[in-house]
Write an enzyme that holds these catalytic residues in place. Structure first.
Site, PDB file in Angstrom:
ATOM      1  N   CYS A 170      -8.948   1.263  -3.476  1.00 33.24           N
ATOM      2  CA  CYS A 170      -8.153   1.180  -2.248  1.00 33.24           C
ATOM      3  C   CYS A 170      -6.658   1.386  -2.457  1.00 33.24           C
ATOM      4  O   CYS A 170      -5.927   1.581  -1.482  1.00 33.24           O
ATOM      5  CB  CYS A 170      -8.389  -0.169  -1.573  1.00 33.24           C
ATOM      6  SG  CYS A 170     -10.054  -0.349  -0.872  1.00 33.24           S
ATOM      7  N   ASN A 171      -6.174   1.328  -3.679  1.00 40.88           N
ATOM      8  CA  ASN A 171      -4.758   1.609  -3.919  1.00 40.88           C
ATOM      9  C   ASN A 171      -4.475   3.093  -4.034  1.00 40.88           C
ATOM     10  O   ASN A 171      -3.325   3.522  -4.141  1.00 40.88           O
ATOM     11  CB  ASN A 171      -4.285   0.914  -5.197  1.00 40.88           C
ATOM     12  CG  ASN A 171      -5.040   1.387  -6.431  1.00 40.88           C
ATOM     13  OD1 ASN A 171      -6.261   1.214  -6.503  1.00 40.88           O
ATOM     14  ND2 ASN A 171      -4.352   1.975  -7.391  1.00 40.88           N
TER      15      ASN A 171
END
Length: 396
Positions: A170-171
């Protein structure tokens, strides 16, 4: 356990003045599957399609998770027809990797193409001017990869410089902006097409009485793709910059690598998320902000605009409370979470698109809600925090 942030890569660029050589976002495009699900009725569909309606307590727990998620709907490639044709996708722990791969290697680049075409249309330049392609997904693995498939779907030059980023988490949306900035600034005249495309079929499966994290995954993730075109020195009258990528860094929180894990198994991509993740991120965000904005003399976090990855409602609430943010600061992040769910790597790019569109609609002075400076935050396995300082441009 220590929660001091350690800088891993990319020291902050101590440039307080705008430089012509800084990378600019020149266009943004987003896309979602046509199919979508209503979060309020999804528990009924999910337990029915996975033949799990007898698990009454588990179903009610899932309903509570969905109700607390603040997600209203999600777009999904998954349909009832697809699942009936592939019942092995519906049973927890059943070998289904081949089935998932066969679907994902087609759907991921197709969704990416839809987003890329929108970005290219907004950019307004010939597709032959794209010099670099960066493709990112947490959905599936293949060689040649989704980057190669996209070059064919778009008709890119065979000489385009490709980079495929699988399993980033998700980063990754913020990390891809960092990577695009480096590529654009070190290749004069280059135009970098970044595509993040995610399909949650990789984590879809029936419920498990032993693995409750699985229910969170079934509630949280949605499908979507986003694309940006990045370059330096925009051509006057031919290219219109939207945001400037000023500086970028990546940090990790020590001793937290087991707190958020996604692992590829025979049953697909498994998901584990500790309940401590929101508080750990909340405790470490301000240190990242201080390091990022100290060179520019900024310490009022309400004076900047926010592109915060909505990994979940608890993260948004925690950061807002910890930093004393005004409610409107995370409005765009909350809106994207509500309408799409967690889109993994594509999420922050959807939020960036939302911010610039609403800024224009509301007749703000800049693409950043009328403000000059902004921040993009991505959170992922590691625990990893990617931070990008961005600058808006005036709206004519």
């Amino acid at each position: 356990m220590s929660t001091t942030v350690t800088v891993l890569t990319d020291t902050w660029s101590h440039r307080a003045k705008r430089l012509e050589g800084d990378a600019k976002i020149l266009a943004i495009g987003t896309a979602t599957p046509a199919n979508w699900v209503d979060q309020t009725t999804y528990p009924d569909f999910y337990f029915r399609i996975t033949n799990s309606e007898h698990l009454l307590e588990h179903k009610e727990k899932f309903r509570r998770i969905c109700n607390k998620s603040k997600i209203m709907k999600r777009h999904l490639v998954i349909t009832e027809e697809l699942l009936k044709k592939n019942p092995n996708l519906c049973t927890y722990n059943e070998a289904s990797l081949n089935t998932r791969q066969d679907i994902l290697v087609s759907e991921v680049p197709k969704l990416g193409k839809d987003a890329a075409m929108k970005a290219i249309k907004e950019w307004g330049r010939p597709i032959s001017e794209i010099t670099h392609l960066v493709f990112c997904t947490t959905s599936g693995v293949d060689m040649p990869g989704a980057d190669f498939q996209l070059t064919k779907l778009l008709g890119l030059n065979s000489s385009v410089k490709r980079l495929m980023m699988y399993q980033q988490g998700c980063n990754a949306g913020a990390a891809m902006l960092r990577l695009a900035k480096d590529l654009a600034e070190n290749n004069k005249g280059g135009r970098v097409l970044v595509v993040c495309s995610e399909v949650m079929l990789s984590v879809f499966r029936g419920p498990s009485l032993q693995q409750e994290d699985n229910l969170l995954a079934q509630c949280l993730f949605g499908d979507g793709a986003a694309a940006v075109i990045v370059g330096t020195e925009p051509r006057p009258g031919l290219e219109t910059p939207l945001f400037e990528l000023v500086s970028a860094a990546q940090t990790t929180i020590p001793d937290t690598d087991s707190y958020l894990k996604l692992q590829l198994r025979e049953m697909g991509l498994t998901f584990h998320c500790s309940k401590a993740v929101p508080s750990l991120i909340t405790q470490n965000v301000e240190d990242c902000l201080v390091k990022a904005f100290e060179p520019f003399g900024i310490s009022d976090w309400n004076s900047i605009f926010w592109i915060l990855h909505p990994g979940g409602n608890a993260i948004l609430d925690g950061v807002e409370e910890k930093l004393g943010l005004e409610p409107e600061k995370l409005r765009a992040s909350r809106d994207v979470l509500s309408q799409y769910g967690n889109l993994t790597s594509a999420c922050v790019l959807f939020i960036l698109d939302e911010v610039r569109k609403k800024s224009k609609k509301d007749e703000q002075m800049t693409t950043g809600e009328g403000l000059e400076w902004g921040v993009v935050f991505g959170f992922g396995p590691g625990l990893t925090i990617d931070t990008v300082v961005i600058r808006s441009v005036p709206i004519n």
